[in-house]
Design a protein around this motif. Structure first.
Motif, short mmCIF file in Angstrom:
data_model
loop_
_atom_site.label_atom_id
_atom_site.label_comp_id
_atom_site.label_asym_id
_atom_site.label_seq_id
_atom_site.Cartn_x
_atom_site.Cartn_y
_atom_site.Cartn_z
N GLN A 12 97.87 32.56 15.35
CA GLN A 12 99.10 33.33 15.43
C GLN A 12 99.72 33.35 16.82
OE1 GLN A 12 97.17 36.73 13.02
NE2 GLN A 12 99.32 36.83 12.41
N HIS A 113 89.27 33.69 11.98
CA HIS A 113 90.49 34.38 11.53
C HIS A 113 91.36 33.35 10.81
CE1 HIS A 113 93.06 38.16 12.39
NE2 HIS A 113 93.76 37.43 11.55
N TRP A 114 90.74 32.67 9.82
CA TRP A 114 91.42 31.87 8.79
C TRP A 114 91.75 30.43 9.14
CZ3 TRP A 114 95.66 36.05 7.37
CH2 TRP A 114 95.02 37.23 6.96
N ASN A 157 87.29 37.70 9.79
CA ASN A 157 88.41 38.61 9.61
C ASN A 157 88.85 38.61 8.14
OD1 ASN A 157 90.79 40.25 10.60
ND2 ASN A 157 91.85 38.61 9.52
N GLU A 158 88.80 39.76 7.51
CA GLU A 158 89.40 39.97 6.19
C GLU A 158 89.09 38.86 5.17
OE1 GLU A 158 93.62 40.61 6.54
OE2 GLU A 158 93.36 42.45 7.69
N ILE A 161 91.52 38.99 2.10
CA ILE A 161 92.86 38.39 2.17
C ILE A 161 92.74 36.87 2.18
CG2 ILE A 161 94.92 38.08 3.63
CD1 ILE A 161 95.04 40.74 2.30
N PHE A 165 94.82 35.34 -0.77
CA PHE A 165 96.03 34.62 -0.39
C PHE A 165 95.79 33.11 -0.27
CE2 PHE A 165 99.02 38.06 1.52
CZ PHE A 165 98.65 38.95 0.54
N TYR A 284 96.25 49.06 6.83
CA TYR A 284 97.71 49.00 6.86
C TYR A 284 98.34 50.04 5.93
CZ TYR A 284 97.42 45.08 9.96
OH TYR A 284 97.16 44.32 11.08
N TRP A 315 106.21 47.66 3.92
CA TRP A 315 104.92 48.32 3.66
C TRP A 315 105.07 49.82 3.87
CZ3 TRP A 315 100.80 44.78 6.53
CH2 TRP A 315 100.85 43.48 5.98
N GLU A 344 92.20 46.62 13.34
CA GLU A 344 93.64 46.38 13.25
C GLU A 344 94.30 47.58 12.60
OE1 GLU A 344 95.04 42.83 11.20
OE2 GLU A 344 93.48 41.62 12.15
N TRP A 384 97.26 46.23 16.11
CA TRP A 384 97.79 44.92 15.75
C TRP A 384 99.28 44.98 15.95
CZ3 TRP A 384 95.67 40.28 14.88
CH2 TRP A 384 96.56 39.26 14.55
N GLU A 391 103.51 35.36 11.88
CA GLU A 391 102.99 36.23 10.81
C GLU A 391 102.82 35.40 9.51
OE1 GLU A 391 101.49 39.08 10.57
OE2 GLU A 391 101.55 39.15 8.40
N TRP A 392 101.96 34.40 9.58
CA TRP A 392 101.53 33.63 8.41
C TRP A 392 102.71 33.17 7.54
CZ3 TRP A 392 97.05 32.36 10.14
CH2 TRP A 392 96.27 33.26 10.83
C1 PNW Z 1 96.18 41.10 8.55
N1 PNW Z 1 98.31 42.62 2.67
O1 PNW Z 1 96.48 40.43 7.37
C2 PNW Z 1 95.69 40.00 9.44
O2 PNW Z 1 94.37 40.16 9.90
C3 PNW Z 1 96.61 39.65 10.54
O3 PNW Z 1 96.39 38.31 10.93
C4 PNW Z 1 98.05 39.89 10.12
O4 PNW Z 1 98.98 39.41 11.06
C5 PNW Z 1 98.20 41.38 9.91
O5 PNW Z 1 97.26 41.86 8.97
C6 PNW Z 1 99.59 41.80 9.45
O6 PNW Z 1 99.90 41.25 8.19
C7 PNW Z 1 96.95 41.04 6.23
O7 PNW Z 1 99.18 42.00 2.02
C8 PNW Z 1 97.76 40.30 5.41
O8 PNW Z 1 97.85 43.70 2.23
C9 PNW Z 1 98.21 40.82 4.23
C10 PNW Z 1 97.85 42.11 3.87
C11 PNW Z 1 97.03 42.85 4.69
C12 PNW Z 1 96.59 42.31 5.87
#
Ligand code: PNW
Length: 429
Positions: A12, A113-114, A157-158, A161, A165, A284, A315, A344, A384, A391-392
């Motif tokens: 990122q 981290h992906w 990391n996550e 997700i 995803f 989040y 969100w 985060e 974060w 942002e992906w």
């Molecule tokens: C996280 N959702 O990802 C990641 O760890 C970060 O790299 C990213 O930039 C950040 O949150 C903000 O999006 C997520 O859809 C991606 O619930 C998607 C979700 C949650 C976290």
């Protein structure tokens, strides 16, 4: 010492996608496929952090933060995922860690981290069980080089997700839309985590964590259908990734018709349930769930949350969801739950006079304090993110930074939230 930090991830922010011997990752491939990313954006340059890291470290220091969570790009260290080590790639993280330590900032690297090496994707990526072992080998290489200075390590990391995803819906790299056939990607990540814990401890790591993104799950109503759906979603999102770590078992999926876990082999759960020194939580927002409306064949549906402010990403902003989540984790896992670090928490808003972000951070820090008052052992909070970044799937359209980045000039401009945080940290002493 409570850790007040900020977080980023390699793909990122770094850019320098093909420099100094770095191999391609699945994100280099994915972002160059037409139609994958909003406006065709890529992370080729991103925040150019690979060259501008001294300025970025200075921004962390000047804010008064005492910790920095970044991620290490596996294909910078091992260009094909395994085999020959690229010393120039390791040198980059070595310099970064030295600079952080000189400034008294605790480095907290995440190993994955992906950005999986593309060469491993050619062999099936996380659907291939062998990737778990390669991940542990990579962890050992990095720890050998850095664990004299890096005490705190985060494996993944996550994984939720990344599975959903990346493998179930195809919104992220590697772009596979396998739906429930993506489940092996969850197990092999967790197995890789467990093997990496062993490797890290064998190569000098003192503290090892994993980061899961968790969500409080709210049933859309009190109906039996909505309650069952919410339970199914909670199982898939939260329990699938936490139960094996802290209970040594997977939740029972069969009740929900969400597929079997027949790829789990004898001994795997023991490997996954290695004791940890902390659990990283990315929070989040909560998720509101109703019964299935048909469609995807899943036993639940996202009912959406209304009645709360929303970020630029859409969100919902629910600070108390953080308290609710932490208290729920504690009551679910009890003494098996290690200390928690919020690895985060943050929000997307435009502009440099970001009063909404100040309100967001203030509210969530208050919720964290409340959870502590209710007996949850929370030891860190990482915003974060340091910088606006890639942002992906949303490209550069969502700005999560404490610091604004002009992506034409790479000029960094601290936002109002950065100054607020600095003031807040100064008052903490
Ligand atoms: C996280 N959702 O990802 C990641 O760890 C970060 O790299 C990213 O930039 C950040 O949150 C903000 O999006 C997520 O859809 C991606 O619930 C998607 C979700 C949650 C976290």
């Amino acid at each position: 010492m409570f850790l007040w930090g900020t977080a980023t991830a390699s793909y990122q922010i770094e850019g320098a996608a093909h420099e100094d011997g770095k191999g391609p990752s699945i994100w280099d491939t994915f972002t160059h496929e037409p139609g994958r990313i909003r406006d065709g954006h890529t992370g080729d340059v991103a925040c150019d952090h690979y060259h501008r890291w001294p300025e970025d470290v200075a921004l962390i220091k000047d804010a008064g933060l005492n910790a920095y969570r970044f991620s290490i790009a596996w294909p910078r260290v091992l260009p094909t995922g395994r085999g020959p080590v690229n010393q120039a790639g390791l040198d980059f993280y070595d310099r970064l860690v030295d600079a952080l330590c000189e400034q008294g900032i605790v480095p907290a690297p995440t190993l994955f981290h992906w950005d999986l090496p593309q060469a491993l994707e050619e062999e099936g990526g996380w659907l291939n069980r062998d990737t778990s072992a390669y991940f542990a080998d990579y962890a050992a290489v990095v720890a050998d080089r850095l664990s004299d200075r890096v005490k705190m390590w985060i494996t993944l990391n996550e994984p939720f997700i990344h599975m959903v995803f990346g493998y179930a819906l195809g919104i992220h790299a590697p772009g596979k839309a396998l739906f429930l056939d993506a489940l092996p990607a969850a197990h092999h990540q967790l197995l890789g985590h467990g093997l990496a814990v062993q490797a890290l401890r064998g190569h000098g790591a003192e503290q090892v964590l994993i980061t899961n993104n968790c969500t409080p799950v709210w049933p859309a109503s009190g109906s039996a259908e909505d309650l069952a759906a919410a339970d199914a979603y909670d199982t898939l999102h939260n329990r699938l990734f936490n139960d094996p770590l802290f209970l040594g078992t997977y939740p029972d999926f069969s009740a929900y018709g969400m597929g079997s876990l027949d790829f789990v082999r004898a001994g795997d759960l023991e490997t996954i349930a290695q004791p940890l020194d902390g659990l990283g939580i990315n929070y989040y927002n909560p998720t509101r769930i109703s019964g299935p409306g048909g469609g995807a064949g899943l036993p639940f549906e996202d009912a959406g949350i209304t009645g709360y402010p929303t970020t630029a990403f859409g969100w919902p902003v629910v600070p108390d969801g953080l308290r609710e989540l932490l208290v729920t984790l504690k009551s679910r896992y009890g003494t098996a739950l290690p200390p928690i670090y919020i690895t985060e928490n943050g929000c997307s808003y435009d502009g440099v006079d970001d009063q909404e972000r100040i309100t967001f951070l203030d509210g969530h820090i208050a919720a964290l304090r409340q959870a502590q008052a209710e007996g949850v052992d929370v030891r860190g909070y990482f915003v974060w993110s340091l910088l606006d970044n890639f942002e992906w799937a949303e490209g550069y359209s969502q700005r999560f930074g404490l610091v604004h980045v002009d992506f034409d000039t790479q000029k960094r401009t601290p936002k109002a939230s950065y100054r607020w945080l600095k003031e807040f940290l100064a008052q903490q002493g």
